[in-house]
Design an enzyme around this catalytic site. Structure first.
Site, PDB file in Angstrom:
ATOM      1  N   TYR A   7      -0.517   8.434  -2.322  1.00 52.63           N
ATOM      2  CA  TYR A   7      -0.584   8.275  -3.768  1.00 52.63           C
ATOM      3  C   TYR A   7      -1.789   9.023  -4.363  1.00 52.63           C
ATOM      4  O   TYR A   7      -1.795   9.379  -5.531  1.00 52.63           O
ATOM      5  CB  TYR A   7      -0.730   6.790  -4.148  1.00 52.63           C
ATOM      6  N   GLY A   8      -2.810   9.246  -3.540  1.00 53.76           N
ATOM      7  CA  GLY A   8      -4.105   9.773  -4.008  1.00 53.76           C
ATOM      8  C   GLY A   8      -4.043  10.943  -4.967  1.00 53.76           C
ATOM      9  O   GLY A   8      -4.682  10.925  -6.016  1.00 53.76           O
ATOM     10  N   ASP A  44       0.866  -1.179   0.000  1.00 54.45           N
ATOM     11  CA  ASP A  44       0.000   0.000   0.000  1.00 54.45           C
ATOM     12  C   ASP A  44       0.903   1.229   0.000  1.00 54.45           C
ATOM     13  O   ASP A  44       2.098   1.133   0.268  1.00 54.45           O
ATOM     14  CB  ASP A  44      -0.866  -0.011   1.271  1.00 54.45           C
ATOM     15  N   SER A  45       0.323   2.380  -0.265  1.00 56.62           N
ATOM     16  CA  SER A  45       1.091   3.622  -0.220  1.00 56.62           C
ATOM     17  C   SER A  45       1.532   3.956   1.207  1.00 56.62           C
ATOM     18  O   SER A  45       2.404   4.796   1.397  1.00 56.62           O
ATOM     19  CB  SER A  45       0.253   4.768  -0.770  1.00 56.62           C
ATOM     20  N   CYS A  99      -4.280  -0.984  -2.077  1.00 59.86           N
ATOM     21  CA  CYS A  99      -4.368   0.465  -2.184  1.00 59.86           C
ATOM     22  C   CYS A  99      -5.292   0.758  -3.359  1.00 59.86           C
ATOM     23  O   CYS A  99      -5.041   0.301  -4.475  1.00 59.86           O
ATOM     24  CB  CYS A  99      -2.975   1.038  -2.442  1.00 59.86           C
ATOM     25  N   ASN A 100      -6.366   1.495  -3.089  1.00 58.39           N
ATOM     26  CA  ASN A 100      -7.327   1.764  -4.153  1.00 58.39           C
ATOM     27  C   ASN A 100      -6.732   2.613  -5.270  1.00 58.39           C
ATOM     28  O   ASN A 100      -6.993   2.368  -6.443  1.00 58.39           O
ATOM     29  CB  ASN A 100      -8.547   2.472  -3.578  1.00 58.39           C
ATOM     30  N   THR A 101      -5.924   3.611  -4.917  1.00 57.17           N
ATOM     31  CA  THR A 101      -5.343   4.473  -5.941  1.00 57.17           C
ATOM     32  C   THR A 101      -4.443   3.670  -6.871  1.00 57.17           C
ATOM     33  O   THR A 101      -4.552   3.770  -8.102  1.00 57.17           O
ATOM     34  CB  THR A 101      -4.524   5.610  -5.294  1.00 57.17           C
ATOM     35  N   GLU A 134      -5.435   9.551  10.190  1.00 56.51           N
ATOM     36  CA  GLU A 134      -4.050   9.432  10.673  1.00 56.51           C
ATOM     37  C   GLU A 134      -3.811  10.313  11.907  1.00 56.51           C
ATOM     38  O   GLU A 134      -2.917  10.048  12.697  1.00 56.51           O
ATOM     39  CB  GLU A 134      -3.069   9.755   9.549  1.00 56.51           C
ATOM     40  N   CYS A 137     -11.298   3.538  -0.249  1.00 57.46           N
ATOM     41  CA  CYS A 137      -9.966   3.902   0.246  1.00 57.46           C
ATOM     42  C   CYS A 137      -9.753   3.091   1.512  1.00 57.46           C
ATOM     43  O   CYS A 137     -10.652   2.996   2.352  1.00 57.46           O
ATOM     44  CB  CYS A 137      -9.888   5.405   0.542  1.00 57.46           C
ATOM     45  N   THR A 138      -8.577   2.498   1.642  1.00 56.98           N
ATOM     46  CA  THR A 138      -8.357   1.553   2.743  1.00 56.98           C
ATOM     47  C   THR A 138      -8.327   2.220   4.119  1.00 56.98           C
ATOM     48  O   THR A 138      -8.402   1.521   5.135  1.00 56.98           O
ATOM     49  CB  THR A 138      -7.040   0.779   2.529  1.00 56.98           C
ATOM     50  N   HIS A 139      -8.242   3.545   4.155  1.00 59.45           N
ATOM     51  CA  HIS A 139      -8.340   4.231   5.450  1.00 59.45           C
ATOM     52  C   HIS A 139      -9.792   4.325   5.941  1.00 59.45           C
ATOM     53  O   HIS A 139     -10.035   4.493   7.136  1.00 59.45           O
ATOM     54  CB  HIS A 139      -7.830   5.677   5.344  1.00 59.45           C
TER      55      HIS A 139
END
Lengths: 268, 268
Positions: free
Chosen positions: B42-43, B10-11, B73-75, B152, B184-186
């Site tokens: 990365y977004g 992931d980023s 990572c979705n992006t 975050e 988005c994984t967040h």
């Protein structure tokens, strides 16, 4: 020699608030601006990484035949200015020293607050600079990581920026400071919000203006000041997303941005 | 061959929500996780930059002798999954397809919302995948850039996250969707807040769980599934700030993170 351009760089677009002041204080100078938009933000990154990135930005600007460099980024200044000054011969100016001097002049009760990214605050760069001028001053730092994305989202004057500012700054209010350094180049865009939270008894210090004046002094001392220039040239370089840089950046610079070029910064 | 580890990247730390699901669905697998924390997020980056970074992450994981790769990572999935699948022989799975499938199964009125980073939404990756399965479904995307820094900062369940969610999601509420993909994984960490804003008539879709199931199917099909492993090994690699990764990441993974190593990812 004095007709060469000045090089200015930042991790992204925030440095444009410094560029704006340099354009006003030094209207005869050509300027090359580099924004490291592919690797922004520098704030949360380690000292080693920020120093590597800083050297690459300087290496790139040196290819543009510049006569002096301004690190228009608090994190890069805090983490790497001294190392850069040791490594390179060209005059290099950061944003921290100017902000520290102003804070010392402004505070009456000798209690100064500093807000910035995690990198800037953890480095204690402002505390160190302020302590060198007046060791009796108590400097209290507070990182505000959400301010940068809030500004970049265009939410500078909203209920959300006010609530985030309240959360971050209430600690500092309790500490009875009378001066607050905006230790991140994005933060001048939050001036109204921060001022509303802190109240009129606290003077906000914006290092950008003082940095431009410092730069003028250095250029004069080194006989590098350009006297006349009817049509100063401004060139912009970024490591990613020139369209987005233009769109957000014009709000920082308060003027149109043209002549934006892409750079593969990791090669420098 | 089946005893080799799975590679997940992931980023930054968001991919740990996917890793968590993989650990539950595939408890016998060894896993190597890489978080590109030096270059997160990365977004907002361009397709070219994200693709270059994605290939470097894969090149690094291949040195760890892995049997399959999950782009958590979705992006990176939205921008570069297809290019990566063309370039490399190892099975590579992204998070978008699984999320799209689930959304199609869940929606009744054929109106699906997708939230994610600018990169994911601008790529229209979910819209394309959903359209392939059922071309009658109307997919409406909305970028929510502030959600990642809010998570975050540890402000997931606060008045600020609620106000940001209201600002971003009111548009989508007006569009009468009945399913919303957390692209988005967040975002799974904002599940409560998003659910409160959207109300009970909208089903939230978390692609992480479905991705783990997809991975299991692929491993079974390719005879790569590991049957037994009393003591599965988890190795973590990051490109910057291992301490911060540990501190924030344990909140994502809901378990202790040890064995974190630094990688100079730009060399791969």
């Amino acid at each position: 020699m004095e007709n060469k351009p000045i090089g200015v760089f930042d991790s992204g677009i925030g440095g444009l608030t410094v560029l704006k002041e340099i354009m006003e204080v030094l209207p005869n100078e050509d300027i090359v601006y580099f924004g490291d938009t592919a690797r922004v933000p520098y704030g949360p990154r380690s000292k080693e990484t920020v120093t590597k990135y800083t050297f690459q930005c300087i290496n790139f600007l040196l290819t543009k035949n510049i006569k002096a460099i301004v690190i228009a980024c608090n994190t890069a200044t805090a983490r790497s200015l001294k190392l850069a000054q040791e490594k390179y011969d060209v005059p290099i100016i950061g944003v921290v020293e100017a902000g520290a001097k102003t804070a010392v002049n402004v505070t009456k009760n000798k209690r100064v607050g500093v807000i910035g990214t995690e990198g800037t605050i953890n480095s204690k760069a402002y505390e160190t600079e302020i302590g060198k001028i007046d060791s009796n001053i108590n400097t209290i730092g507070k990182p505000c990581p959400l301010f940068v994305p809030i500004v970049e989202e265009g939410w500078a004057d909203t209920d959300i920026s006010y609530m985030a500012a309240s959360r971050y700054l209430n600690d500092l209010k309790d500490k009875n400071i009378d001066a607050l350094v905006l230790g991140c180049t994005h933060y001048p865009l939050l001036m109204n919000t921060i001022s509303k939270v802190m109240g009129s008894s606290v003077t906000l210090v914006n290092p950008a203006r003082e940095t431009a004046k410092d730069l003028k002094n250095v250029l004069m001392k080194e006989n590098l000041l350009r006297d006349q220039n009817d049509n100063p040239k401004y060139e912009y370089y970024v490591s990613d997303g020139p369209d987005k840089f233009k769109q957000i950046g014009e709000n920082f610079l308060k003027k149109e941005i043209d002549n934006i070029n892409l750079v593969e910064i990791h090669k420098y």
